[in-house]
Design a protein around this motif. Structure first.
Motif, PDB file in Angstrom:
ATOM      1  N   ASN A 272       0.839  -1.204   0.000  1.00 33.43           N
ATOM      2  CA  ASN A 272       0.000   0.000   0.000  1.00 33.43           C
ATOM      3  C   ASN A 272       0.870   1.248   0.000  1.00 33.43           C
ATOM      4  N   GLY A 273       1.892   1.233   0.843  1.00 32.39           N
ATOM      5  CA  GLY A 273       2.801   2.369   0.912  1.00 32.39           C
ATOM      6  C   GLY A 273       3.546   2.585  -0.390  1.00 32.39           C
ATOM      7  N   VAL A 274       3.975   1.485  -1.018  1.00 30.03           N
ATOM      8  CA  VAL A 274       4.688   1.602  -2.293  1.00 30.03           C
ATOM      9  C   VAL A 274       3.777   2.207  -3.360  1.00 30.03           C
ATOM     10  N   LEU A 275       2.533   1.750  -3.415  1.00 32.24           N
ATOM     11  CA  LEU A 275       1.594   2.284  -4.405  1.00 32.24           C
ATOM     12  C   LEU A 275       1.431   3.791  -4.249  1.00 32.24           C
ATOM     13  N   ARG A 276       1.327   4.250  -3.027  1.00 28.24           N
ATOM     14  CA  ARG A 276       1.134   5.688  -2.802  1.00 28.24           C
ATOM     15  C   ARG A 276       2.388   6.483  -3.167  1.00 28.24           C
ATOM     16  N   GLN A 277       3.551   5.957  -2.823  1.00 25.78           N
ATOM     17  CA  GLN A 277       4.791   6.652  -3.166  1.00 25.78           C
ATOM     18  C   GLN A 277       4.980   6.728  -4.679  1.00 25.78           C
ATOM     19  N   VAL A 278       4.713   5.622  -5.355  1.00 23.94           N
ATOM     20  CA  VAL A 278       4.898   5.598  -6.806  1.00 23.94           C
ATOM     21  C   VAL A 278       3.853   6.470  -7.491  1.00 23.94           C
ATOM     22  N   ALA A 279       2.639   6.490  -6.957  1.00 20.89           N
ATOM     23  CA  ALA A 279       1.597   7.344  -7.532  1.00 20.89           C
ATOM     24  C   ALA A 279       2.006   8.812  -7.473  1.00 20.89           C
ATOM     25  N   GLU A 280       2.660   9.209  -6.396  1.00 21.26           N
ATOM     26  CA  GLU A 280       3.139  10.590  -6.290  1.00 21.26           C
ATOM     27  C   GLU A 280       4.184  10.885  -7.362  1.00 21.26           C
ATOM     28  N   LEU A 281       5.051   9.911  -7.628  1.00 21.98           N
ATOM     29  CA  LEU A 281       6.078  10.094  -8.653  1.00 21.98           C
ATOM     30  C   LEU A 281       5.440  10.204 -10.037  1.00 21.98           C
ATOM     31  N   LEU A 282       4.434   9.366 -10.293  1.00 23.20           N
ATOM     32  CA  LEU A 282       3.723   9.426 -11.570  1.00 23.20           C
ATOM     33  C   LEU A 282       3.008  10.771 -11.734  1.00 23.20           C
ATOM     34  N   GLU A 283       2.350  11.203 -10.675  1.00 23.28           N
ATOM     35  CA  GLU A 283       1.622  12.471 -10.747  1.00 23.28           C
ATOM     36  C   GLU A 283       2.571  13.639 -10.979  1.00 23.28           C
ATOM     37  N   ASP A 284       3.724  13.601 -10.320  1.00 28.36           N
ATOM     38  CA  ASP A 284       4.696  14.677 -10.490  1.00 28.36           C
ATOM     39  C   ASP A 284       5.182  14.740 -11.939  1.00 28.36           C
ATOM     40  N   ALA A 285       5.484  13.570 -12.522  1.00 32.35           N
ATOM     41  CA  ALA A 285       5.927  13.547 -13.921  1.00 32.35           C
ATOM     42  C   ALA A 285       4.811  14.020 -14.847  1.00 32.35           C
ATOM     43  N   TRP A 286       3.585  13.641 -14.540  1.00 34.35           N
ATOM     44  CA  TRP A 286       2.434  14.043 -15.359  1.00 34.35           C
ATOM     45  C   TRP A 286       2.207  15.550 -15.275  1.00 34.35           C
TER      46      TRP A 286
END
Length: 457
Positions: A272-286
Protein backbone atom coordinates in the motif's frame (compact mmCIF):
# COMPACT_ATOMS: atom_id res chain seq x y z
CA UNK A 1 25.44 -23.93 11.30
CA UNK A 2 26.95 -22.65 8.07
CA UNK A 3 30.65 -22.88 7.42
CA UNK A 4 32.48 -19.54 6.99
CA UNK A 5 32.78 -20.08 3.23
CA UNK A 6 29.09 -20.97 2.88
CA UNK A 7 28.04 -17.96 4.94
CA UNK A 8 30.16 -15.65 2.80
CA UNK A 9 28.56 -17.06 -0.34
CA UNK A 10 25.13 -16.53 1.21
CA UNK A 11 26.05 -12.93 1.98
CA UNK A 12 27.24 -12.49 -1.60
CA UNK A 13 23.87 -13.77 -2.80
CA UNK A 14 22.10 -11.35 -0.48
CA UNK A 15 24.24 -8.48 -1.76
CA UNK A 16 23.18 -9.37 -5.31
CA UNK A 17 19.61 -8.36 -4.42
CA UNK A 18 20.73 -4.72 -4.60
CA UNK A 19 23.08 -5.23 -7.53
CA UNK A 20 22.55 -6.10 -11.17
CA UNK A 21 24.50 -9.28 -11.63
CA UNK A 22 23.79 -11.47 -14.61
CA UNK A 23 21.61 -14.51 -13.81
CA UNK A 24 24.47 -16.72 -14.98
CA UNK A 25 26.76 -15.31 -12.29
CA UNK A 26 24.10 -15.71 -9.62
CA UNK A 27 23.60 -19.32 -10.74
CA UNK A 28 27.33 -19.88 -10.28
CA UNK A 29 27.15 -18.44 -6.76
CA UNK A 30 24.26 -20.80 -6.01
CA UNK A 31 26.30 -23.73 -7.31
CA UNK A 32 29.19 -22.73 -5.06
CA UNK A 33 26.87 -22.34 -2.07
CA UNK A 34 25.41 -25.81 -2.46
CA UNK A 35 28.91 -27.24 -2.95
CA UNK A 36 30.18 -25.50 0.20
CA UNK A 37 27.27 -26.99 2.14
CA UNK A 38 27.83 -30.43 0.67
CA UNK A 39 24.25 -30.52 -0.63
CA UNK A 40 23.36 -33.34 -2.99
CA UNK A 41 21.26 -31.68 -5.66
CA UNK A 42 18.53 -33.45 -7.55
CA UNK A 43 19.36 -34.03 -11.24
CA UNK A 44 16.92 -31.38 -12.52
CA UNK A 45 18.36 -28.61 -10.35
CA UNK A 46 21.94 -29.65 -11.00
CA UNK A 47 21.38 -29.67 -14.75
CA UNK A 48 19.53 -26.33 -14.77
CA UNK A 49 22.17 -24.57 -12.68
CA UNK A 50 24.97 -26.02 -14.80
CA UNK A 51 23.24 -24.80 -17.95
CA UNK A 52 23.11 -21.25 -16.62
CA UNK A 53 26.47 -21.18 -14.82
CA UNK A 54 28.24 -22.37 -17.96
CA UNK A 55 28.04 -18.78 -19.22
CA UNK A 56 29.06 -17.08 -15.96
CA UNK A 57 31.94 -14.63 -16.14
CA UNK A 58 34.15 -17.02 -14.20
CA UNK A 59 33.67 -19.60 -16.94
CA UNK A 60 34.24 -17.27 -19.90
CA UNK A 61 37.74 -16.71 -21.22
CA UNK A 62 37.49 -12.92 -21.01
CA UNK A 63 35.57 -12.81 -17.71
CA UNK A 64 34.15 -9.43 -18.68
CA UNK A 65 30.79 -7.77 -19.24
CA UNK A 66 30.33 -4.29 -20.63
CA UNK A 67 27.16 -3.76 -18.59
CA UNK A 68 27.24 -2.22 -15.13
CA UNK A 69 26.59 -4.74 -12.38
CA UNK A 70 24.75 -2.21 -10.27
CA UNK A 71 21.86 0.20 -10.60
CA UNK A 72 22.97 3.74 -11.33
CA UNK A 73 23.61 5.58 -8.10
CA UNK A 74 23.01 9.33 -7.75
CA UNK A 75 26.02 11.62 -7.53
CA UNK A 76 26.39 12.50 -3.87
CA UNK A 77 27.18 15.82 -2.22
CA UNK A 78 30.84 15.04 -1.43
CA UNK A 79 32.09 18.07 -3.37
CA UNK A 80 29.66 20.43 -1.64
CA UNK A 81 30.51 19.00 1.78
CA UNK A 82 34.22 19.49 1.16
CA UNK A 83 33.60 23.10 0.21
CA UNK A 84 31.44 23.63 3.30
CA UNK A 85 34.19 22.18 5.50
CA UNK A 86 36.61 24.78 4.13
CA UNK A 87 34.23 27.69 4.78
CA UNK A 88 32.56 26.78 8.08
CA UNK A 89 34.87 26.26 11.04
CA UNK A 90 32.34 24.48 13.25
CA UNK A 91 31.92 21.48 10.94
CA UNK A 92 33.53 18.21 12.08
CA UNK A 93 35.41 15.76 9.90
CA UNK A 94 32.99 13.71 7.85
CA UNK A 95 33.32 10.13 6.55
CA UNK A 96 33.79 9.63 2.82
CA UNK A 97 30.24 8.35 2.33
CA UNK A 98 28.56 11.28 4.11
CA UNK A 99 27.67 12.82 0.75
CA UNK A 100 25.37 9.88 0.02
CA UNK A 101 23.47 10.17 3.31
CA UNK A 102 20.66 12.75 3.19
CA UNK A 103 20.44 12.90 6.99
CA UNK A 104 24.10 13.82 7.31
CA UNK A 105 23.89 16.37 4.50
CA UNK A 106 20.94 18.05 6.20
CA UNK A 107 22.74 18.04 9.56
CA UNK A 108 25.73 19.78 7.96
CA UNK A 109 23.49 22.41 6.36
CA UNK A 110 21.77 23.12 9.67
CA UNK A 111 24.99 23.29 11.66
CA UNK A 112 26.73 25.48 9.09
CA UNK A 113 23.69 27.74 8.95
CA UNK A 114 24.08 28.47 12.65
CA UNK A 115 27.43 30.16 11.91
CA UNK A 116 25.77 32.76 9.69
CA UNK A 117 22.49 32.83 11.66
CA UNK A 118 20.56 31.22 8.83
CA UNK A 119 17.69 28.80 9.45
CA UNK A 120 17.15 25.73 7.32
CA UNK A 121 14.90 26.58 4.38
CA UNK A 122 15.77 30.28 4.25
CA UNK A 123 16.76 30.34 0.59
CA UNK A 124 15.43 33.67 -0.69
CA UNK A 125 18.50 35.64 -1.71
CA UNK A 126 16.59 38.90 -1.53
CA UNK A 127 14.63 38.46 1.70
CA UNK A 128 16.48 35.98 3.91
CA UNK A 129 20.00 37.42 3.90
CA UNK A 130 21.18 39.62 6.75
CA UNK A 131 22.36 43.14 6.02
CA UNK A 132 25.32 44.74 7.79
CA UNK A 133 23.29 45.97 10.77
CA UNK A 134 21.60 42.60 11.19
CA UNK A 135 24.92 40.76 10.97
CA UNK A 136 26.36 43.04 13.64
CA UNK A 137 23.36 42.49 15.89
CA UNK A 138 23.67 38.72 15.34
CA UNK A 139 27.32 38.76 16.41
CA UNK A 140 28.91 38.18 12.99
CA UNK A 141 29.58 41.79 12.10
CA UNK A 142 33.24 41.02 11.39
CA UNK A 143 32.20 38.89 8.41
CA UNK A 144 32.23 40.86 5.16
CA UNK A 145 29.24 40.97 2.87
CA UNK A 146 31.18 39.01 0.25
CA UNK A 147 32.11 36.22 2.68
CA UNK A 148 28.58 36.11 4.08
CA UNK A 149 27.03 35.88 0.61
CA UNK A 150 29.46 33.14 -0.39
CA UNK A 151 28.36 31.01 2.57
CA UNK A 152 24.68 31.81 2.08
CA UNK A 153 24.80 30.80 -1.59
CA UNK A 154 26.62 27.56 -0.78
CA UNK A 155 24.00 26.50 1.77
CA UNK A 156 21.23 27.37 -0.64
CA UNK A 157 22.85 25.21 -3.32
CA UNK A 158 23.39 22.42 -0.80
CA UNK A 159 19.69 22.35 0.02
CA UNK A 160 18.91 22.06 -3.68
CA UNK A 161 21.52 19.30 -3.99
CA UNK A 162 20.01 17.49 -1.01
CA UNK A 163 16.60 17.53 -2.70
CA UNK A 164 18.14 16.05 -5.87
CA UNK A 165 19.97 13.34 -3.94
CA UNK A 166 16.77 12.33 -2.15
CA UNK A 167 14.82 12.33 -5.42
CA UNK A 168 17.42 10.26 -7.28
CA UNK A 169 17.78 7.78 -4.43
CA UNK A 170 14.01 7.39 -4.43
CA UNK A 171 14.06 6.86 -8.20
CA UNK A 172 16.74 4.19 -7.83
CA UNK A 173 14.66 2.38 -5.23
CA UNK A 174 11.59 2.67 -7.45
CA UNK A 175 13.54 1.17 -10.36
CA UNK A 176 14.65 -1.77 -8.22
CA UNK A 177 11.11 -2.27 -6.94
CA UNK A 178 9.71 -2.30 -10.46
CA UNK A 179 12.11 -4.99 -11.58
CA UNK A 180 12.69 -7.01 -8.43
CA UNK A 181 9.74 -6.21 -6.13
CA UNK A 182 10.88 -6.07 -2.48
CA UNK A 183 14.03 -8.15 -2.93
CA UNK A 184 16.31 -5.20 -2.19
CA UNK A 185 14.48 -4.61 1.10
CA UNK A 186 14.92 -8.16 2.43
CA UNK A 187 17.08 -8.31 5.54
CA UNK A 188 19.95 -10.77 5.58
CA UNK A 189 18.44 -12.58 8.57
CA UNK A 190 15.18 -13.27 6.73
CA UNK A 191 16.95 -14.07 3.47
CA UNK A 192 19.32 -16.55 5.15
CA UNK A 193 16.56 -18.45 6.97
CA UNK A 194 16.63 -21.20 4.35
CA UNK A 195 19.28 -21.82 1.69
CA UNK A 196 16.88 -23.13 -0.96
CA UNK A 197 14.60 -20.12 -0.50
CA UNK A 198 17.58 -17.78 -0.71
CA UNK A 199 18.75 -19.45 -3.92
CA UNK A 200 15.34 -19.04 -5.56
CA UNK A 201 14.97 -15.42 -4.42
CA UNK A 202 18.44 -14.46 -5.65
CA UNK A 203 18.00 -16.10 -9.05
CA UNK A 204 14.47 -14.85 -9.78
CA UNK A 205 15.57 -11.35 -8.73
CA UNK A 206 18.56 -11.45 -11.07
CA UNK A 207 16.22 -12.47 -13.88
CA UNK A 208 13.91 -9.58 -13.06
CA UNK A 209 16.81 -7.13 -13.02
CA UNK A 210 17.75 -7.95 -16.62
CA UNK A 211 17.75 -4.98 -18.98
CA UNK A 212 15.06 -4.47 -21.59
CA UNK A 213 15.87 -5.33 -25.19
CA UNK A 214 15.13 -2.95 -28.07
CA UNK A 215 12.40 -4.90 -29.83
CA UNK A 216 8.91 -4.61 -31.26
CA UNK A 217 7.92 -7.85 -29.54
CA UNK A 218 7.61 -8.95 -25.95
CA UNK A 219 10.46 -8.83 -23.47
CA UNK A 220 12.12 -11.94 -22.11
CA UNK A 221 10.07 -13.70 -19.44
CA UNK A 222 11.51 -13.74 -15.93
CA UNK A 223 10.43 -17.22 -14.86
CA UNK A 224 12.62 -19.80 -16.61
CA UNK A 225 13.62 -23.44 -16.20
CA UNK A 226 16.30 -22.63 -13.62
CA UNK A 227 13.79 -20.76 -11.45
CA UNK A 228 11.36 -23.66 -11.90
CA UNK A 229 13.95 -26.17 -10.68
CA UNK A 230 14.80 -24.04 -7.65
CA UNK A 231 11.13 -23.54 -6.81
CA UNK A 232 10.56 -27.28 -7.08
CA UNK A 233 13.05 -27.75 -4.25
CA UNK A 234 10.82 -25.55 -2.10
CA UNK A 235 7.76 -27.56 -3.09
CA UNK A 236 9.55 -30.76 -2.12
CA UNK A 237 10.30 -29.43 1.40
CA UNK A 238 7.53 -26.93 2.16
CA UNK A 239 8.06 -27.09 5.91
CA UNK A 240 11.64 -25.89 5.64
CA UNK A 241 11.14 -23.13 3.07
CA UNK A 242 10.82 -19.49 4.12
CA UNK A 243 7.69 -18.72 2.13
CA UNK A 244 7.32 -15.27 3.67
CA UNK A 245 10.67 -14.23 2.19
CA UNK A 246 9.75 -15.75 -1.18
CA UNK A 247 6.46 -13.82 -1.16
CA UNK A 248 8.46 -10.59 -1.26
CA UNK A 249 9.45 -11.39 -4.86
CA UNK A 250 7.10 -14.10 -6.17
CA UNK A 251 3.46 -13.52 -5.13
CA UNK A 252 1.88 -16.58 -6.67
CA UNK A 253 -0.97 -18.46 -5.03
CA UNK A 254 1.13 -21.55 -4.29
CA UNK A 255 3.60 -19.36 -2.38
CA UNK A 256 1.09 -17.16 -0.56
CA UNK A 257 -0.87 -20.23 0.57
CA UNK A 258 2.03 -21.05 2.92
CA UNK A 259 2.21 -17.54 4.42
CA UNK A 260 0.29 -16.66 7.59
CA UNK A 261 -2.51 -14.10 7.44
CA UNK A 262 -0.49 -11.84 9.73
CA UNK A 263 2.47 -11.84 7.34
CA UNK A 264 0.17 -11.40 4.36
CA UNK A 265 -1.35 -8.34 6.02
CA UNK A 266 2.13 -7.01 6.75
CA UNK A 267 3.06 -7.32 3.09
CA UNK A 268 -0.22 -5.73 2.04
CA UNK A 269 0.45 -2.67 4.19
CA UNK A 270 3.93 -2.42 2.74
CA UNK A 271 2.69 -2.57 -0.84
CA UNK A 272 0.00 0.00 0.00
CA UNK A 273 2.80 2.37 0.91
CA UNK A 274 4.69 1.60 -2.29
CA UNK A 275 1.59 2.28 -4.40
CA UNK A 276 1.13 5.69 -2.80
CA UNK A 277 4.79 6.65 -3.17
CA UNK A 278 4.90 5.60 -6.81
CA UNK A 279 1.60 7.34 -7.53
CA UNK A 280 3.14 10.59 -6.29
CA UNK A 281 6.08 10.09 -8.65
CA UNK A 282 3.72 9.43 -11.57
CA UNK A 283 1.62 12.47 -10.75
CA UNK A 284 4.70 14.68 -10.49
CA UNK A 285 5.93 13.55 -13.92
CA UNK A 286 2.43 14.04 -15.36
CA UNK A 287 2.02 17.53 -13.91
CA UNK A 288 5.39 18.68 -15.20
CA UNK A 289 4.46 17.64 -18.74
CA UNK A 290 1.14 15.86 -19.41
CA UNK A 291 1.55 12.85 -21.67
CA UNK A 292 -0.17 11.94 -24.92
CA UNK A 293 -2.44 9.55 -23.09
CA UNK A 294 -4.21 8.11 -26.12
CA UNK A 295 -0.99 6.80 -27.68
CA UNK A 296 1.65 6.89 -24.89
CA UNK A 297 4.28 7.82 -27.47
CA UNK A 298 7.10 10.01 -26.18
CA UNK A 299 7.01 13.68 -27.11
CA UNK A 300 9.62 16.35 -26.57
CA UNK A 301 9.57 17.42 -22.94
CA UNK A 302 8.28 14.13 -21.53
CA UNK A 303 10.30 12.73 -18.63
CA UNK A 304 10.16 9.22 -20.07
CA UNK A 305 12.83 7.81 -17.74
CA UNK A 306 11.00 8.75 -14.55
CA UNK A 307 7.61 7.79 -15.97
CA UNK A 308 8.71 4.36 -17.21
CA UNK A 309 10.51 3.52 -13.98
CA UNK A 310 7.49 4.57 -11.94
CA UNK A 311 5.06 2.79 -14.28
CA UNK A 312 6.93 -0.48 -13.93
CA UNK A 313 7.05 -0.07 -10.15
CA UNK A 314 3.32 0.70 -10.08
CA UNK A 315 2.46 -2.40 -12.09
CA UNK A 316 4.69 -4.58 -9.91
CA UNK A 317 3.23 -3.17 -6.69
CA UNK A 318 -0.28 -3.47 -8.08
CA UNK A 319 0.29 -7.12 -9.05
CA UNK A 320 1.52 -7.96 -5.54
CA UNK A 321 -1.35 -6.01 -3.97
CA UNK A 322 -3.96 -7.83 -6.07
CA UNK A 323 -2.42 -11.22 -5.26
CA UNK A 324 -2.42 -10.49 -1.53
CA UNK A 325 -6.01 -9.22 -1.59
CA UNK A 326 -7.15 -12.40 -3.32
CA UNK A 327 -5.19 -14.67 -0.97
CA UNK A 328 -6.74 -12.91 2.03
CA UNK A 329 -10.18 -13.51 0.52
CA UNK A 330 -11.00 -9.80 0.30
CA UNK A 331 -12.38 -9.91 -3.24
CA UNK A 332 -15.09 -7.40 -2.41
CA UNK A 333 -12.41 -4.71 -2.09
CA UNK A 334 -11.68 -5.05 -5.80
CA UNK A 335 -15.39 -4.65 -6.54
CA UNK A 336 -15.14 -1.10 -5.19
CA UNK A 337 -11.47 -0.25 -5.69
CA UNK A 338 -9.71 -1.62 -8.77
CA UNK A 339 -7.02 0.82 -9.97
CA UNK A 340 -5.76 0.17 -13.47
CA UNK A 341 -2.36 -0.64 -14.87
CA UNK A 342 -0.02 2.09 -16.10
CA UNK A 343 1.64 1.68 -19.52
CA UNK A 344 5.16 2.80 -20.21
CA UNK A 345 5.96 5.49 -22.72
CA UNK A 346 7.03 4.18 -26.11
CA UNK A 347 9.72 5.77 -28.26
CA UNK A 348 8.43 7.02 -31.60
CA UNK A 349 10.85 4.82 -33.57
CA UNK A 350 9.58 1.72 -31.77
CA UNK A 351 5.98 2.80 -32.45
CA UNK A 352 6.85 3.23 -36.13
CA UNK A 353 8.50 -0.21 -36.12
CA UNK A 354 5.29 -1.69 -34.72
CA UNK A 355 3.21 -0.09 -37.48
CA UNK A 356 5.59 -1.16 -40.25
CA UNK A 357 5.51 -4.75 -39.02
CA UNK A 358 1.72 -4.85 -39.11
CA UNK A 359 1.09 -4.06 -35.46
CA UNK A 360 -0.26 -1.04 -33.66
CA UNK A 361 -0.89 0.28 -30.20
CA UNK A 362 -1.18 -2.32 -27.47
CA UNK A 363 -4.87 -2.80 -26.57
CA UNK A 364 -4.03 -2.00 -22.93
CA UNK A 365 -3.26 1.56 -24.02
CA UNK A 366 -6.90 2.14 -24.95
CA UNK A 367 -8.08 0.77 -21.61
CA UNK A 368 -5.64 2.97 -19.69
CA UNK A 369 -6.77 6.04 -21.62
CA UNK A 370 -10.39 5.65 -20.47
CA UNK A 371 -9.80 4.80 -16.81
CA UNK A 372 -9.25 7.39 -14.07
CA UNK A 373 -5.64 8.28 -13.35
CA UNK A 374 -4.21 6.09 -10.56
CA UNK A 375 -3.32 8.92 -8.18
CA UNK A 376 -6.86 10.26 -8.46
CA UNK A 377 -8.21 6.82 -7.56
CA UNK A 378 -5.87 6.44 -4.58
CA UNK A 379 -6.91 9.82 -3.19
CA UNK A 380 -10.58 8.96 -3.61
CA UNK A 381 -11.16 11.79 -6.07
CA UNK A 382 -12.48 9.39 -8.70
CA UNK A 383 -13.98 5.93 -8.46
CA UNK A 384 -12.63 2.94 -10.33
CA UNK A 385 -14.64 -0.18 -9.42
CA UNK A 386 -14.12 -3.55 -11.01
CA UNK A 387 -17.29 -3.10 -13.08
CA UNK A 388 -15.87 0.01 -14.75
CA UNK A 389 -12.63 -1.75 -15.64
CA UNK A 390 -14.54 -4.73 -17.04
CA UNK A 391 -16.78 -2.53 -19.18
CA UNK A 392 -13.83 -0.59 -20.61
CA UNK A 393 -11.97 -3.84 -21.31
CA UNK A 394 -15.04 -5.26 -23.06
CA UNK A 395 -15.30 -2.14 -25.22
CA UNK A 396 -11.75 -2.65 -26.45
CA UNK A 397 -11.91 -6.45 -26.60
CA UNK A 398 -9.39 -6.99 -23.84
CA UNK A 399 -9.71 -9.96 -21.50
CA UNK A 400 -9.64 -8.37 -18.01
CA UNK A 401 -8.57 -11.63 -16.36
CA UNK A 402 -5.88 -12.77 -18.79
CA UNK A 403 -4.65 -9.18 -19.02
CA UNK A 404 -4.51 -8.87 -15.20
CA UNK A 405 -6.77 -5.83 -15.17
CA UNK A 406 -9.13 -7.20 -12.52
CA UNK A 407 -7.14 -10.07 -10.99
CA UNK A 408 -3.59 -10.96 -10.09
CA UNK A 409 -1.23 -11.87 -12.89
CA UNK A 410 -1.72 -15.43 -14.11
CA UNK A 411 1.10 -17.86 -13.37
CA UNK A 412 3.45 -18.12 -16.32
CA UNK A 413 4.97 -21.35 -17.56
CA UNK A 414 8.71 -21.67 -17.31
CA UNK A 415 10.63 -20.78 -20.46
CA UNK A 416 13.94 -22.22 -21.56
CA UNK A 417 17.07 -20.57 -20.25
CA UNK A 418 18.84 -18.22 -22.65
CA UNK A 419 22.10 -16.50 -21.87
CA UNK A 420 22.09 -12.79 -21.09
CA UNK A 421 22.94 -10.69 -24.15
CA UNK A 422 25.43 -7.83 -24.06
CA UNK A 423 23.28 -4.77 -24.62
CA UNK A 424 24.20 -1.29 -25.82
CA UNK A 425 21.15 0.92 -25.28
CA UNK A 426 18.97 -2.15 -25.67
CA UNK A 427 20.68 -3.48 -28.81
CA UNK A 428 22.35 -6.87 -28.52
CA UNK A 429 26.07 -6.98 -29.36
CA UNK A 430 27.90 -10.30 -29.54
CA UNK A 431 31.22 -9.25 -28.01
CA UNK A 432 31.43 -7.38 -24.66
CA UNK A 433 34.62 -5.55 -25.65
CA UNK A 434 32.98 -4.33 -28.85
CA UNK A 435 29.92 -3.36 -26.79
CA UNK A 436 32.10 -1.18 -24.56
CA UNK A 437 33.60 0.56 -27.58
CA UNK A 438 30.18 1.18 -29.15
CA UNK A 439 28.78 2.55 -25.90
CA UNK A 440 31.81 4.82 -25.49
CA UNK A 441 31.23 6.16 -29.00
CA UNK A 442 27.54 6.83 -28.35
CA UNK A 443 26.30 4.29 -30.87
CA UNK A 444 22.58 3.40 -30.53
CA UNK A 445 22.15 6.23 -27.99
CA UNK A 446 20.04 8.41 -30.27
CA UNK A 447 22.55 11.22 -29.83
CA UNK A 448 25.43 12.48 -31.93
CA UNK A 449 28.30 10.04 -32.31
CA UNK A 450 31.65 10.79 -30.72
CA UNK A 451 35.09 9.29 -30.74
CA UNK A 452 35.38 6.25 -28.53
CA UNK A 453 37.51 6.55 -25.42
CA UNK A 454 41.21 5.99 -26.10
CA UNK A 455 41.21 2.67 -24.26
CA UNK A 456 38.89 1.20 -26.91
CA UNK A 457 40.78 2.47 -29.97
Amino acid sequence: MLSPSAEQLLRDLHASLSQRKRPEDVARLIQDLYAAQGTDLDPATEEALAKAAEHSLRNLWHGYTSMLEDFARPVGAQRQLARAKSLFTSLPELPADAGDDPARIEAVIRRAGEEIRRSYGQNDFGLDRLNRAERTAAGIGEMSKRQYNKRFRLLRRMEAKLARVIHEQHRREVTMTGKGALAHALSYELFATDTDSAAFIAYITARGYMRSVFTNGSQRQVYDEVAEALLQRLRDAPGRACWYAVAHVYPKAEVLAHVSDEDLARLLVRWNGVLRQVAELLEDAWNRHPLERDTMIVRRGDDSSTWNQAAQAWNTARAHWFALIEELGQHEILDRFCPGKVPRLMASDVAYWHRMSGGGLHPDTYVWAELPLPWEVLRGEKECPRSLVESVCARHRVDPVAGAWTTARPTAKAVSFRRTPELVHGVSVADPLMASALRSAGVFSGKNKRAAAQEWL
